[in-house]
Motif scaffolding. Structure first.
Motif, PDB file in Angstrom:
ATOM      1  N   ILE A 165      -7.059   9.092 -11.223  1.00 10.41           N
ATOM      2  CA  ILE A 165      -7.486   7.690 -11.380  1.00 10.41           C
ATOM      3  C   ILE A 165      -6.450   6.896 -12.158  1.00 10.41           C
ATOM      4  O   ILE A 165      -6.054   5.788 -11.758  1.00 10.41           O
ATOM      5  N   LEU A 166      -5.989   7.438 -13.283  1.00  8.62           N
ATOM      6  CA  LEU A 166      -5.051   6.708 -14.124  1.00  8.62           C
ATOM      7  C   LEU A 166      -3.702   6.526 -13.427  1.00  8.62           C
ATOM      8  O   LEU A 166      -3.075   5.463 -13.548  1.00  8.62           O
ATOM      9  N   SER A 167      -3.267   7.527 -12.677  1.00 10.37           N
ATOM     10  CA  SER A 167      -2.003   7.403 -11.942  1.00 10.37           C
ATOM     11  C   SER A 167      -2.060   6.243 -10.965  1.00 10.37           C
ATOM     12  O   SER A 167      -1.094   5.478 -10.813  1.00 10.37           O
ATOM     13  N   THR A 168      -3.190   6.094 -10.297  1.00 12.47           N
ATOM     14  CA  THR A 168      -3.337   5.015  -9.323  1.00 12.47           C
ATOM     15  C   THR A 168      -3.398   3.657 -10.001  1.00 12.47           C
ATOM     16  O   THR A 168      -2.810   2.681  -9.529  1.00 12.47           O
ATOM     17  N   LYS A 169      -4.095   3.584 -11.122  1.00 11.61           N
ATOM     18  CA  LYS A 169      -4.170   2.323 -11.850  1.00 11.61           C
ATOM     19  C   LYS A 169      -2.785   1.894 -12.323  1.00 11.61           C
ATOM     20  O   LYS A 169      -2.427   0.714 -12.259  1.00 11.61           O
ATOM     21  N   ILE A 170      -1.982   2.848 -12.799  1.00 11.44           N
ATOM     22  CA  ILE A 170      -0.627   2.525 -13.232  1.00 11.44           C
ATOM     23  C   ILE A 170       0.186   1.979 -12.065  1.00 11.44           C
ATOM     24  O   ILE A 170       0.952   1.021 -12.212  1.00 11.44           O
ATOM     25  N   ALA A 171       0.025   2.586 -10.884  1.00 18.12           N
ATOM     26  CA  ALA A 171       0.754   2.123  -9.696  1.00 18.12           C
ATOM     27  C   ALA A 171       0.403   0.668  -9.378  1.00 18.12           C
ATOM     28  O   ALA A 171       1.285  -0.132  -9.039  1.00 18.12           O
ATOM     29  N   TYR A 172      -0.871   0.312  -9.495  1.00 17.87           N
ATOM     30  CA  TYR A 172      -1.283  -1.072  -9.228  1.00 17.87           C
ATOM     31  C   TYR A 172      -0.833  -2.018 -10.328  1.00 17.87           C
ATOM     32  O   TYR A 172      -0.577  -3.189 -10.067  1.00 17.87           O
ATOM     33  N   TRP A 173      -0.737  -1.534 -11.556  1.00 17.71           N
ATOM     34  CA  TRP A 173      -0.230  -2.386 -12.630  1.00 17.71           C
ATOM     35  C   TRP A 173       1.270  -2.604 -12.462  1.00 17.71           C
ATOM     36  O   TRP A 173       1.813  -3.615 -12.930  1.00 17.71           O
TER      37      TRP A 173
ATOM     38  N   ARG B 284       0.826  -1.216   0.000  1.00 13.70           N
ATOM     39  CA  ARG B 284       0.000   0.000   0.000  1.00 13.70           C
ATOM     40  C   ARG B 284       0.857   1.261   0.000  1.00 13.70           C
ATOM     41  O   ARG B 284       0.510   2.263  -0.631  1.00 13.70           O
ATOM     42  N   PHE B 285       1.978   1.215   0.714  1.00  8.27           N
ATOM     43  CA  PHE B 285       2.906   2.346   0.673  1.00  8.27           C
ATOM     44  C   PHE B 285       3.418   2.552  -0.752  1.00  8.27           C
ATOM     45  O   PHE B 285       3.538   3.687  -1.226  1.00  8.27           O
ATOM     46  N   PHE B 286       3.726   1.442  -1.409  1.00  2.38           N
ATOM     47  CA  PHE B 286       4.255   1.528  -2.774  1.00  2.38           C
ATOM     48  C   PHE B 286       3.235   2.150  -3.720  1.00  2.38           C
ATOM     49  O   PHE B 286       3.545   3.102  -4.449  1.00  2.38           O
ATOM     50  N   THR B 287       2.017   1.618  -3.747  1.00  3.96           N
ATOM     51  CA  THR B 287       1.010   2.125  -4.682  1.00  3.96           C
ATOM     52  C   THR B 287       0.640   3.582  -4.371  1.00  3.96           C
ATOM     53  O   THR B 287       0.413   4.376  -5.286  1.00  3.96           O
ATOM     54  N   THR B 288       0.597   3.914  -3.077  1.00  2.00           N
ATOM     55  CA  THR B 288       0.283   5.298  -2.699  1.00  2.00           C
ATOM     56  C   THR B 288       1.374   6.249  -3.160  1.00  2.00           C
ATOM     57  O   THR B 288       1.100   7.311  -3.741  1.00  2.00           O
ATOM     58  N   ALA B 289       2.638   5.881  -2.910  1.00  2.00           N
ATOM     59  CA  ALA B 289       3.760   6.747  -3.273  1.00  2.00           C
ATOM     60  C   ALA B 289       3.887   6.903  -4.783  1.00  2.00           C
ATOM     61  O   ALA B 289       4.054   8.014  -5.295  1.00  2.00           O
ATOM     62  N   VAL B 290       3.809   5.796  -5.517  1.00  2.00           N
ATOM     63  CA  VAL B 290       3.981   5.841  -6.961  1.00  2.00           C
ATOM     64  C   VAL B 290       2.850   6.612  -7.634  1.00  2.00           C
ATOM     65  O   VAL B 290       3.077   7.417  -8.540  1.00  2.00           O
TER      66      VAL B 290
END
Length: 261
Positions: free
Chosen positions: A218-226, A123-129
């Motif tokens: 939204i797209l920034s977060t989706k990229i982080a999860y991908w 979660r830290f990773f996806t939030t930061a990225v």
């Protein structure tokens, strides 16, 4: 069309393409990693791109870009702004705080006993990225300085950074807690939409600014999860702790990382 405006519009489109390029790089690297692992059957690149997930953010960003030059949509911006400013006696700066509410909830809910989909490090990773991608994109577009705020206080109105931040939190909530209840995600998106509304209510942004900010968030977060599976694959079977923290001092964006072996 004014040549200067055309140049700035191309800059906006380039920033839009930047996010899509990030997406392409993520899936290309995942495909390479899959081929290197003999136990994984490689999937063709084009089949790995989740096109359906791009509909909402790309749609919002497309609206924001088109609204920069469309006389009709510019008129809609003005009309909405005029309606919101009628009979307003005071401003409500709740948007300065609500933009962070959903992101904070991603960690608070888990501590309160509502199980998140991913562990704390993930979660830290996806939030930061997601925040790093968003901040880089928003600031690169804002620095072109061609769209004045409705209150004429500055010419960096497009896109709305508050809204982008709020929609990052909304998508984080959706990704982490939709398996527990879809209402967590709905609540996050409601708060994010409210943040965008108050940016317009407080005469700080146009509707097109808010739409573009929402799409970027939204797209920034989706990229982080991908990106997350790729990072997990790289660290699989290795005892390593990692954390990424973005920061912004008003002029510069930085990303501080820590990796413990």
């Amino acid at each position: 069309m004014n040549p200067t405006k055309t140049i700035h519009l191309l800059r906006y489109i380039c920033a839009f393409g930047y996010l899509l390029c990030c997406l392409s790089m993520v899936h290309a690297q995942q495909a390479i990693s899959a081929c290197q692992d003999s136990s994984i059957t490689p999937v063709p690149f084009l089949q790995r791109i989740p096109y359906k997930q791009l509909v909402l953010p790309v749609g919002l960003m497309t609206y924001g870009i088109i609204a920069l030059e469309s006389h009709f949509l510019i008129g809609q911006n003005q009309e909405i702004r005029n309606e919101l400013q009628e009979n307003i006696d005071r401003k409500f700066t709740v948007d300065d705080f609500s933009q962070y509410a959903s992101t904070a909830s991603v960690f608070i809910l888990d501590m309160a006993g509502v199980k998140a989909k991913h562990n704390l490090k993930q979660r830290f990773f996806t939030t930061a990225v997601s925040h790093a991608i968003m901040a880089a994109t928003v600031m690169s577009v804002k620095n072109t300085g061609t769209v004045w705020r409705p209150d004429s206080s500055a010419n960096n109105s497009f896109p709305s950074g508050h809204t982008a931040t709020a929609f990052i939190g909304a998508e984080l909530l959706w990704q982490e807690y939709r398996n527990q209840s879809i209402w967590y995600g709905i609540a996050g998106y409601t708060v994010a939409a409210g943040t965008g509304f108050f940016r317009m209510y407080n005469n700080k942004h146009w509707l097109s600014d808010v739409a573009m900010g929402a799409g970027i968030g939204i797209l920034s977060t989706k990229i982080a999860y991908w990106l997350l599976p790729l990072v997990d694959y790289k660290f699989k079977g290795k005892s390593r702790d990692y954390i990424l923290l973005p920061s912004y001092n008003g002029r510069q964006i930085s990303l501080v990382g820590s990796l413990t072996f």
